[in-house]
Design an enzyme around this catalytic site. Structure first.
Site, PDB file in Angstrom:
ATOM      1  N   CYS A   1       0.846  -1.185   0.000  1.00 28.42           N
ATOM      2  CA  CYS A   1       0.000   0.000   0.000  1.00 28.42           C
ATOM      3  C   CYS A   1       0.884   1.238   0.000  1.00 28.42           C
ATOM      4  O   CYS A   1       2.099   1.151   0.185  1.00 28.42           O
ATOM      5  CB  CYS A   1      -0.907  -0.005   1.224  1.00 28.42           C
ATOM      6  SG  CYS A   1       0.008   0.045   2.779  1.00 28.42           S
TER       7      CYS A   1
ATOM      8  N   CYS B   1       3.424   1.714   2.759  1.00 26.91           N
ATOM      9  CA  CYS B   1       4.694   1.000   2.614  1.00 26.91           C
ATOM     10  C   CYS B   1       5.710   1.870   1.863  1.00 26.91           C
ATOM     11  O   CYS B   1       6.906   1.882   2.194  1.00 26.91           O
ATOM     12  CB  CYS B   1       4.485  -0.319   1.877  1.00 26.91           C
ATOM     13  SG  CYS B   1       3.383  -1.483   2.697  1.00 26.91           S
TER      14      CYS B   1
ATOM     15  N   ASP C   1      22.914  22.476 -36.311  1.00 27.51           N
ATOM     16  CA  ASP C   1      24.337  22.769 -36.420  1.00 27.51           C
ATOM     17  C   ASP C   1      24.818  22.145 -37.728  1.00 27.51           C
ATOM     18  O   ASP C   1      24.100  21.353 -38.347  1.00 27.51           O
ATOM     19  CB  ASP C   1      25.074  22.173 -35.222  1.00 27.51           C
ATOM     20  CG  ASP C   1      26.562  22.465 -35.258  1.00 27.51           C
ATOM     21  OD1 ASP C   1      26.934  23.584 -35.644  1.00 27.51           O
ATOM     22  OD2 ASP C   1      27.343  21.557 -34.927  1.00 27.51           O
TER      23      ASP C   1
END
Length: 825
Positions: free
Chosen positions: A119, A122, A528
């Site tokens: 859950c 935890c 570039d």
């Protein structure tokens, strides 16, 4: 007993209540005659074993007693006290190489799996426990996947203490592996199949009995048979509710305990309400029963979840496929004889400098260089090149590629997570674990939607009860079940997960969670030149000298300086030098301009004409021709002009044409001389270009575009263009593939697949379109289904079917993103 264990960490009136005969920590049965206990807020609490007592004491001593009030399920029973397990192996650097990443600042990070998380409490407990460890810098536990991402300072905290800290709370912890994750998903699938099987098998029996009660036309004398059928349906429905429906009850209860509303809440309420009312009606012998609706709820919803699980696994399959490329074992050579001896070792144990033998048909276990033999090597999964490439002595090979036809011997340069493949997996895993903005918004909206549905269901029930409607319960159940917040929650993550994997398949690695959304909104691409639109493999075409210096001397001096730089121009100049190498001292690199230093006692500068002209006021001639010109000067004037030539990528023109065909603006910004930049721009049909720019100038140009309202994607080499990449809305690094983790980008182009940029722009737009479609579908479905159910036009079992189909439509639509994008638009 540890004295701190008895310290009151919970107010007395907040002490959790545990059923008599059950362990306070794990809720397991207390063994006969067991008298162990632990004091919580002054109240003795019974525990089943010394392990549970030790864990409870640690939790309380650490000031984490709130865990027992917030948890939604019992904790796992510890196998043993943490002190009884040796985690020292995890401090072995050799073992850490298999799952630990080391950053440039010396910190380390790893992904772990924590078993036993039941859950959100935890999650809270584990995060708090680990955050309290000295040297822990960052910890995040994912509740859904049970994965914990930790970052720590190895000078202050040992990895073994992290493992021991988790284990001390009663959880099992392991290094994360995709194999373990696959095992967990397989377990989830098997559990869903069992629950679905029970719901299907018993549901068919209930449906047959229900048909008999609907159409039997029972006379008064047959009332006993009618009652028997209802009791039979009740008995058959109990396993469906008590076992199959746990898939909805457990997460619903956890979310409610954590103060959240999820899609499982209205579903659970619908099932429980229908079953409870039907059970009461059966016992009393008066009223309608809905056992058939209950079993169909469970069956349709479980079937939908099973199909969703399969779709999610398919959408996330690319990362798992990459991991499987690395062989488990390698043939490490142990001697220098002819032939050299070999031993079979774990590939994770290989080190730089090890020598390995790879037989025909085997996968190469690490990045390295061929030192003996020649063979075709299949690198298709990473480079996209379907034809095996011939690799000879001195050629580089990458981990995961397949040796096709002949045995070869390689010396290892990079192993484990340092390999190209390891970096790809780490970055892809990080991107998929993130929560993009769209996902957070969808989850927030879904939570509010669930609350609205619960309020609406309550209002419908009250209104129909006041009106004396006998079908009030059926209508209320239909409202609870037909709503589909799941479709709303799945709308975004399903599409983004599929998009991430589609991009990876096309050669574009997604590095950041929000990147796809940003790329889909881009309207300007800035490129570039060197190493991006060109191959970056320059060749020194000519050396024009001035004064008494010879061409050979000029090449040697330039190479001495450029050995300290990392740029395609530097690579070409160093490669062109032949003969003894000169040494350079006091070297200083001026980013984007040039390099200066002392060679043979002479102070030299090497770089662009503008850089050399500004250095000591050296006079330089005007540039001419399409070559890239690099000037070498000393204090007494210009010494040489080195002319280099690059070639345009063969697929660059197609990429530019495809992007422009979608209405995107194309801009070329370069630091090279105007003549060479103009030549590339002409070759690719780019009208908007600028040359001779410093990194700061490029960034300023991008800022200007953004100020005018443009959303800019910058495409550069990933290292030398770092400032402008960081300043763009989306950064795409065209990397050499040797250290992609250094690329500060949202995406990285893998290998030579430059077309991945055009494909990626299409996939990103397609992904965002699918997200919009999914959200619109989820909204329209609920706008139509919920009112229809409230008005009594939807039967409860039809509501369950509609909800399942709505979620499947969303997931199925997301999978359309996976179709190939090459050649489109």
């Amino acid at each position: 007993m540890n004295p701190v264990a008895a310290a009151p960490t919970l107010p007395r009136d907040n002490v959790p209540v545990r059923s008599a005969g059950r362990c306070f920590h794990c809720a397991g049965p207390l063994p006969a005659g067991e008298t162990l206990s632990v004091v919580v807020a002054g109240v003795p609490q019974r525990v089943c074993c010394a392990g549970c007592r030790a864990v409870t004491e640690r939790i309380l001593a650490a000031g984490l007693g709130d865990y027992y009030r917030h948890r939604g399920a019992a904790a796992a029973t510890p196998a043993a006290d943490a002190g009884g397990i040796d985690f020292g192996d995890y401090d072995d650097p050799a073992f850490q190489e298999t799952f630990v990443e080391q950053a440039a600042d010396g910190t380390r990070s790893a992904t772990l799996i924590i078993d036993g998380i039941a859950c959100p409490a935890c999650v809270w407990l584990n995060e708090r426990q680990l955050q309290m460890l000295p040297g822990m810098l960052e910890v995040h536990v994912n509740y859904a996947s049970h994965r914990a991402r930790v970052r720590w300072d190895p000078g202050r905290l040992a990895l073994s203490r992290i493992f021991a800290g988790v284990h001390a709370l009663g959880y099992a912890v392991h290094p994360y592996s995709h194999a373990r994750q696959e095992s967990r998903l397989d377990d989830e699938r098997r559990t869903l199949l069992r629950r679905l099987g029970v719901a299907g098998a018993l549901g068919m029996q209930v449906m047959m009995l229900a048909v008999a009660t609907y159409t039997g036309g029972f006379a008064a004398s047959e009332q006993g048979l009618w009652t028997l059928l209802r009791w039979a349906m009740l008995i058959l429905t109990v396993p469906v509710v008590g076992y199959s429906s746990l898939a909805f009850f457990q997460p619903a209860w956890r979310d409610l305990r954590a103060g959240r509303l999820s899609m499982d809440v209205p579903v659970s309420l619908g099932i429980v309400s229908a079953f409870a009312a039907s059970a009461v009606a059966t016992v009393r012998g008066v009223g309608d029963v809905y056992f058939d609706s209950v079993v169909m709820f469970a069956f349709f919803l479980l079937a939908g979840r099973l199909l969703e699980l399969g779709a999610r696994r398919r959408a996330g399959q690319v990362c798992e496929n990459l991991v499987r490329l690395i062989p488990v074992k390698a043939r490490r050579l142990t001697g220098t004889g002819d032939p050299a001896g070999e031993e079979r070792v774990l590939a994770a144990r290989l080190r730089s400098g090890d020598r390995v033998r790879v037989l025909a048909g085997e996968q190469i276990p690490a990045d390295g260089e061929i030192v003996a033999g020649e063979s075709g090597v299949d690198e298709s999964l990473l480079t996209g090149e379907s034809t095996p490439r011939r690799r000879r002595t001195g050629d580089q090979v990458i981990a995961g590629s397949v040796n096709v036809d002949s045995p070869i011997e390689c010396v290892i340069h990079r192993a484990g997570q340092s390999t190209l493949l390891g970096q790809v997996v780490q970055l892809l895993d990080r991107a998929q674990a993130g929560r993009p903005r769209l996902t957070r918004l969808a989850d927030s909206a879904a939570a509010w939607f669930v609350g609205a549905v619960l309020v609406l269901a309550a209002l419908v029930a009250l209104a129909r009860l006041q009106a004396g409607d006998a079908d009030w319960l059926a209508v209320t159940i239909a409202v609870l079940v037909v709503s589909c917040p799941c479709a709303l929650s799945l709308a975004t993550p399903a599409a983004l997960s599929a998009g991430t994997n589609a991009l990876m398949q096309g050669g574009l690695l997604t590095v950041r969670a929000d990147a796809i959304e940003k790329l889909a909104r881009v309207d300007t691409f800035v490129f570039d030149k060197t190493g991006t639109l060109t191959t970056g493999r320059l060749s020194l075409r000519a050396v024009e000298t001035a004064g008494a210096v010879t061409a050979a001397r000029a090449r040697a001096e330039a190479a001495a300086l450029e050995r300290h730089a990392n740029h395609p121009i530097a690579t070409a100049i160093v490669a062109a030098h032949e003969g003894a190498a000169l040494a350079a001292h006091e070297v200083r690199i001026v980013a984007g301009r040039g390099i200066e230093g002392r060679v043979g006692g002479r102070e030299l500068a090497l770089g662009s004409p503008r850089f050399v002209a500004a250095w000591r006021g050296v006079a330089v001639p005007p540039a001419g021709g399409d070559d890239i010109e690099v000037h070498l000067a000393a204090r007494d004037g210009l010494r040489a002009i080195l002319r280099l030539r690059d070639t345009v990528r063969p697929d660059a023109a197609g990429v530019i044409a495809r992007l422009r065909g979608r209405g995107l603006r194309i801009v070329l910004l370069s630091g090279d001389q105007p003549a060479s930049v103009a030549a590339v721009a002409r070759a690719l049909g780019i009208d908007d270009f600028a040359a001779g720019l410093l990194p700061a100038d490029k960034l300023a140009r991008v800022r200007t575009l953004q100020a005018a309202g443009a959303r800019v994607a910058m495409v550069g080499d990933g290292v030398n263009d770092a400032p402008v990449l960081a300043g763009a809305d989306v950064a795409i690094a065209v990397d050499s593939g040797t250290d992609i983790a250094r690329a500060q980008a949202d995406f990285v182009v893998l290998g030579e697949r430059f077309t991945a940029i055009a494909d990626g722009a299409l996939v990103a737009r397609r992904t965002l379109a699918v997200v919009r479609q999914n959200v619109i579908w989820a909204i329209l479905y609920n706008l139509a289904a919920v009112p229809a159910a409230a008005l009594g036009y939807v039967a409860p079992w039809v509501a369950a079917l509609g909800m399942s189909l709505s979620s499947l439509v969303v997931v199925g639509n997301a999978l359309r993103v996976l179709r190939p994008a090459a050649g489109e638009g």
